[in-house]
Every structure is written in structure tokens, then in C-alpha cells.
Design an enzyme around this catalytic site. Structure first.
Site, PDB file in Angstrom:
ATOM      1  N   ASP A  30      39.166  40.564  30.855  1.00 46.11           N
ATOM      2  CA  ASP A  30      40.427  41.228  31.184  1.00 46.11           C
ATOM      3  C   ASP A  30      40.076  42.619  31.598  1.00 46.11           C
ATOM      4  OD1 ASP A  30      43.197  41.662  31.216  1.00 46.11           O
ATOM      5  OD2 ASP A  30      43.275  41.766  29.132  1.00 46.11           O
ATOM      6  N   GLY A  31      41.348  43.222  32.441  1.00 42.67           N
ATOM      7  CA  GLY A  31      40.928  44.581  32.737  1.00 42.67           C
ATOM      8  C   GLY A  31      40.611  44.814  34.145  1.00 42.67           C
ATOM      9  N   ASN A  32      40.381  43.733  34.928  1.00 36.82           N
ATOM     10  CA  ASN A  32      39.942  43.921  36.375  1.00 36.82           C
ATOM     11  C   ASN A  32      40.854  44.633  37.187  1.00 36.82           C
ATOM     12  OD1 ASN A  32      37.605  42.127  36.123  1.00 36.82           O
ATOM     13  ND2 ASN A  32      39.204  40.821  35.449  1.00 36.82           N
ATOM     14  N   GLY A  33      42.041  44.296  37.190  1.00 40.61           N
ATOM     15  CA  GLY A  33      43.182  45.053  37.787  1.00 40.61           C
ATOM     16  C   GLY A  33      43.396  46.599  37.336  1.00 40.61           C
ATOM     17  N   ARG A  34      43.237  46.723  36.232  1.00 39.54           N
ATOM     18  CA  ARG A  34      43.209  48.249  35.613  1.00 39.54           C
ATOM     19  C   ARG A  34      42.254  49.048  35.957  1.00 39.54           C
ATOM     20  NH1 ARG A  34      44.649  47.274  29.641  1.00 39.54           N
ATOM     21  NH2 ARG A  34      44.451  45.044  30.378  1.00 39.54           N
ATOM     22  N   ARG A  43      44.118  46.069  43.395  1.00 40.56           N
ATOM     23  CA  ARG A  43      43.824  45.194  41.987  1.00 40.56           C
ATOM     24  C   ARG A  43      42.712  44.074  42.447  1.00 40.56           C
ATOM     25  NH1 ARG A  43      46.631  44.666  37.646  1.00 40.56           N
ATOM     26  NH2 ARG A  43      46.463  42.442  37.707  1.00 40.56           N
ATOM     27  N   HIS A  47      38.867  42.604  40.575  1.00 41.44           N
ATOM     28  CA  HIS A  47      38.638  41.136  40.595  1.00 41.44           C
ATOM     29  C   HIS A  47      37.263  40.786  41.276  1.00 41.44           C
ATOM     30  CE1 HIS A  47      42.609  40.468  38.942  1.00 41.44           C
ATOM     31  NE2 HIS A  47      43.221  40.669  39.984  1.00 41.44           N
ATOM     32  N   TRP A  79      50.213  32.586  37.863  1.00 41.52           N
ATOM     33  CA  TRP A  79      50.912  32.417  39.023  1.00 41.52           C
ATOM     34  C   TRP A  79      51.884  33.171  39.120  1.00 41.52           C
ATOM     35  CZ3 TRP A  79      48.665  28.984  41.957  1.00 41.52           C
ATOM     36  CH2 TRP A  79      47.785  27.953  41.685  1.00 41.52           C
ATOM     37  N   ARG A  81      51.680  36.426  39.244  1.00 47.63           N
ATOM     38  CA  ARG A  81      51.380  37.569  39.764  1.00 47.63           C
ATOM     39  C   ARG A  81      51.766  37.680  41.575  1.00 47.63           C
ATOM     40  NH1 ARG A  81      45.458  38.745  37.519  1.00 47.63           N
ATOM     41  NH2 ARG A  81      46.155  38.969  35.328  1.00 47.63           N
ATOM     42  N   LEU A 141      22.126  26.194  30.436  1.00 45.48           N
ATOM     43  CA  LEU A 141      23.510  26.714  30.178  1.00 45.48           C
ATOM     44  C   LEU A 141      24.746  25.697  30.915  1.00 45.48           C
ATOM     45  CD1 LEU A 141      25.400  28.984  29.039  1.00 45.48           C
ATOM     46  CD2 LEU A 141      25.123  30.096  31.297  1.00 45.48           C
ATOM     47  N   ARG A 204      44.779  39.914  21.810  1.00 41.92           N
ATOM     48  CA  ARG A 204      45.667  38.565  21.564  1.00 41.92           C
ATOM     49  C   ARG A 204      44.662  37.610  22.391  1.00 41.92           C
ATOM     50  NH1 ARG A 204      48.556  42.415  24.492  1.00 41.92           N
ATOM     51  NH2 ARG A 204      48.088  41.403  26.499  1.00 41.92           N
TER      52      ARG A 204
HETATM   53  C1  V07 Z   1      37.592  35.177  38.921  1.00 44.90           C
HETATM   54  C2  V07 Z   1      36.371  37.171  38.644  1.00 44.90           C
HETATM   55  C3  V07 Z   1      35.998  37.404  37.164  1.00 44.90           C
HETATM   56  C4  V07 Z   1      37.054  38.237  36.540  1.00 44.90           C
HETATM   57  C5  V07 Z   1      38.270  37.613  36.286  1.00 44.90           C
HETATM   58  C6  V07 Z   1      39.351  37.263  37.308  1.00 44.90           C
HETATM   59  C7  V07 Z   1      38.683  37.137  38.653  1.00 44.90           C
HETATM   60  C8  V07 Z   1      34.280  33.426  39.107  1.00 44.90           C
HETATM   61  C9  V07 Z   1      35.343  32.276  39.416  1.00 44.90           C
HETATM   62  C10 V07 Z   1      34.774  31.093  39.622  1.00 44.90           C
HETATM   63  C11 V07 Z   1      35.563  29.911  39.147  1.00 44.90           C
HETATM   64  C12 V07 Z   1      35.235  28.800  39.199  1.00 44.90           C
HETATM   65  C13 V07 Z   1      33.943  28.413  39.751  1.00 44.90           C
HETATM   66  C14 V07 Z   1      33.318  29.278  40.154  1.00 44.90           C
HETATM   67  C15 V07 Z   1      33.487  30.627  40.080  1.00 44.90           C
HETATM   68  C16 V07 Z   1      36.540  33.001  39.511  1.00 44.90           C
HETATM   69  C17 V07 Z   1      38.780  33.160  39.615  1.00 44.90           C
HETATM   70  C18 V07 Z   1      38.629  34.499  39.347  1.00 44.90           C
HETATM   71  C19 V07 Z   1      40.047  32.456  39.892  1.00 44.90           C
HETATM   72  F1  V07 Z   1      33.846  26.979  39.705  1.00 44.90           F
HETATM   73  N1  V07 Z   1      34.955  34.645  38.954  1.00 44.90           N
HETATM   74  N2  V07 Z   1      36.407  34.306  39.141  1.00 44.90           N
HETATM   75  N3  V07 Z   1      37.655  32.442  39.472  1.00 44.90           N
HETATM   76  N4  V07 Z   1      37.644  36.503  38.930  1.00 44.90           N
END
Ligand code: V07
Length: 250
Positions: A30-34, A43, A47, A79, A81, A141, A204
Site C-alpha cells: 500500500d501507499g504507491n499513490g500517496r 499516482r 505504481h 476497479w 479507481r 520461491l 486493515r
Molecule cells: C503492480 C506494482 C507494485 C505495487 C502495487 C500496485 C502496482 C507487479 C505486478 C505483477 C502482477 C502479475 C504478474 C507479474 C507482475 C503488478 C499490478 C500492479 C496490477 F504475473 N507489480 N504490479 N500487477 N504494482
């Protein structure tokens, strides 16, 4: 500190490995936008920065011998957003995998995803499916992304499937127990998380792994996800290990 003092409080992988490491760590990033707004950036810049942190933390989790790392990438509530932000988020799995899939394969990481993938754009589904296939033979992993995931939704789906299987005689109602119920969840074959981390000062669960987190230790930090560093994960695990010592037996 005084002159000549070489001590510091930095934790190392070596230190942490002296004691049992959690099998499964789940993180609400959490907190990427902020983080971005604080810097007067859009924002989406937060991300994107958060994605680089995912890479670093994945590497560290792997070298610590953590078996499963579950990351909440996109919730069913996200969704709501703005469309431009949602569109950008949906491109991140593609970008992440284009950039880092070779490295994940090299590091023996297995990619998995949980959530309702049907609702995602075709390019997102395609990238994710490719990654799952290409890493399916890996046994290091498990990097498990929660994408369009919501826990109540998951539980209701499990209940519907169980009702159906009982109706069809596939399952007897006496066979409904914690173990069989778990096998109807999206985390089938994945052990419950031992440790939940949430960044950005929110305390939360936000509809994340409600059933699976029943016995987990929770660790919260005010740090925004793009500022989350290896040292924070090591600290969370160090705290986890100390709690284990305090409550675990004699
Ligand atoms: C997203 C980057 C991390 C911070 C949180 C929100 C934004 C990696 C993925 C991803 C997802 C599936 C996958 C490989 C990579 C990702 C979303 C958002 C929607 F198979 N980061 N990241 N997917 N953020």
C-alpha cells in the site's frame, strides 16, 4: 555512536537464517499513490516505482528460503479507481514479466496468480499465463500475485462449489471441514501465510486472505511501498522470529 564503534543495527540475510524463516509471507503493498502525490508526481509513477520494489523483495525472499511470497497487486475494489489508473495498472504485469521473467526463470522462481483473471484485459491474461507456464517446472520461491482478488468473493465461490459438489454426491456433508474447505479456495496447495505485512500505515485487512490469515502474525509499517527496502523485510522477519520465541512453549 562514538568513534571507533563498528556496531550497527542492520540485519543481514545470514542473521535471519539462524532461526526458522516463515514459509509464506503475504504483503499488502500500500501507499504507491500517496508516495507519488507527496512528490507531486502522478499516482501511476508510484505504481511503477512499486514494481521495482517487488523485484528486490522477491530476490530477497528467495535468498532467505521463503517458500511462498503472496503480493496483493490488484483488488476487486481497485476497479473503482479512475480508468486511466486502472489501464496503467493492467499494463504492469506485462511490463514486469517482459523485464524480469528471464531473471525469475534464472532464479528458479515459480510464478502463480490468484483472482478472477477472466475480467482482465487479454494482454494481461496472456502475459500472466505465459509466465505461469514458463516457470511451472521451477521449485524455488513461489511468487503468487493476487490480481483482481477479493477474499469474500473467494469464500462465496468456495461455498457455491461445495454446495454443488454435495448436491452431485462428489462430497458428503460430513466431509466438510477446514482441510476440505481450504481445498476449494484459490490458495489450494499453498500453506497459510505465517506473516502478513502491510505498508503505508493502514491497519486493515481490506478483504485479503480472510480465511488463510487466521493464525498469521501481522506486521505494519508507516513506510510507503515504493520506499520499502530489504531492511524492512528483514526487520519484519526478525520481529516475527522474536514473537515466536516469546510465545512458543517453555
Ligand atoms: C503492480 C506494482 C507494485 C505495487 C502495487 C500496485 C502496482 C507487479 C505486478 C505483477 C502482477 C502479475 C504478474 C507479474 C507482475 C503488478 C499490478 C500492479 C496490477 F504475473 N507489480 N504490479 N500487477 N504494482
Amino acid at each position: 555512536m562514538f568513534q571507533g564503534d563498528t556496531t550497527n543495527n542492520e540485519l543481514t540475510v545470514h542473521d535471519i537464517k539462524q532461526q526458522p524463516v516463515p514459509n509464506h509471507v503475504a504483503i499488502i503493498m500500500d501507499g504507491n499513490g500517496r508516495w507519488a502525490q507527496k512528490r507531486a508526481l502522478p499516482r501511476i509513477a508510484g505504481h511503477h516505482e512499486g514494481m521495482k520494489v517487488v523485484r528486490k523483495i522477491t530476490k530477497l525472499a528467495n535468498s532467505l528460503g521463503i517458500k511462498v511470497l503472496t503480493l496483493y497487486a490488484f483488488s476487486t475494489e481497485n476497479w473503482k479507481r479512475p480508468k486511466t489508473e486502472v489501464d496503467f495498472l493492467m499494463k504492469l504485469p506485462v511490463e514486469y514479466l517482459n523485464t524480469y521473467l528471464p531473471e525469475l526463470i534464472e532464479e528458479n522462481v515459480q510464478v502463480r496468480v490468484m483472482g478472477n483473471l477472466d475480467a482482465l484485459p487479454a494482454h494481461t491474461i496472456q502475459a500472466v499465463e505465459q509466465a505461469i507456464i514458463k516457470t511451472s517446472m521451477n521449485d524455488g520461491l513461489t511468487l503468487n500475485f493476487a490480481l483482481n482478488y477479493g477474499s469474500r468473493d473467494e469464500i462465496l465461490n468456495a461455498v457455491k462449489h461445495i454446495a454443488n459438489d454435495v448436491r452431485e454426491g462428489i462430497l458428503q456433508d460430513e466431509q466438510i471441514n477446514e482441510e476440505s474447505f481450504s481445498s476449494y479456495l484459490m490458495t489450494k496447495n499453498i500453506p497459510d501465510p505465517d506473516l502478513l505485512i502491510r505498508t503505508s500505515g493502514e491497519i486493515r485487512l481490506s478483504n485479503f486472505l480472510l480465511w488463510q490469515l487466521a493464525y498469521a502474525e501481522f506486521w505494519f509499517t508507516d513506510v510507503y511501498w515504493p520506499d520499502f527496502r530489504e531492511q524492512h523485510l528483514l526487520q519484519a522477519i526478525d520481529d516475527f522470529q522474536k514473537r515466536g520465541r516469546r510465545f512458543g512453549g517453555v
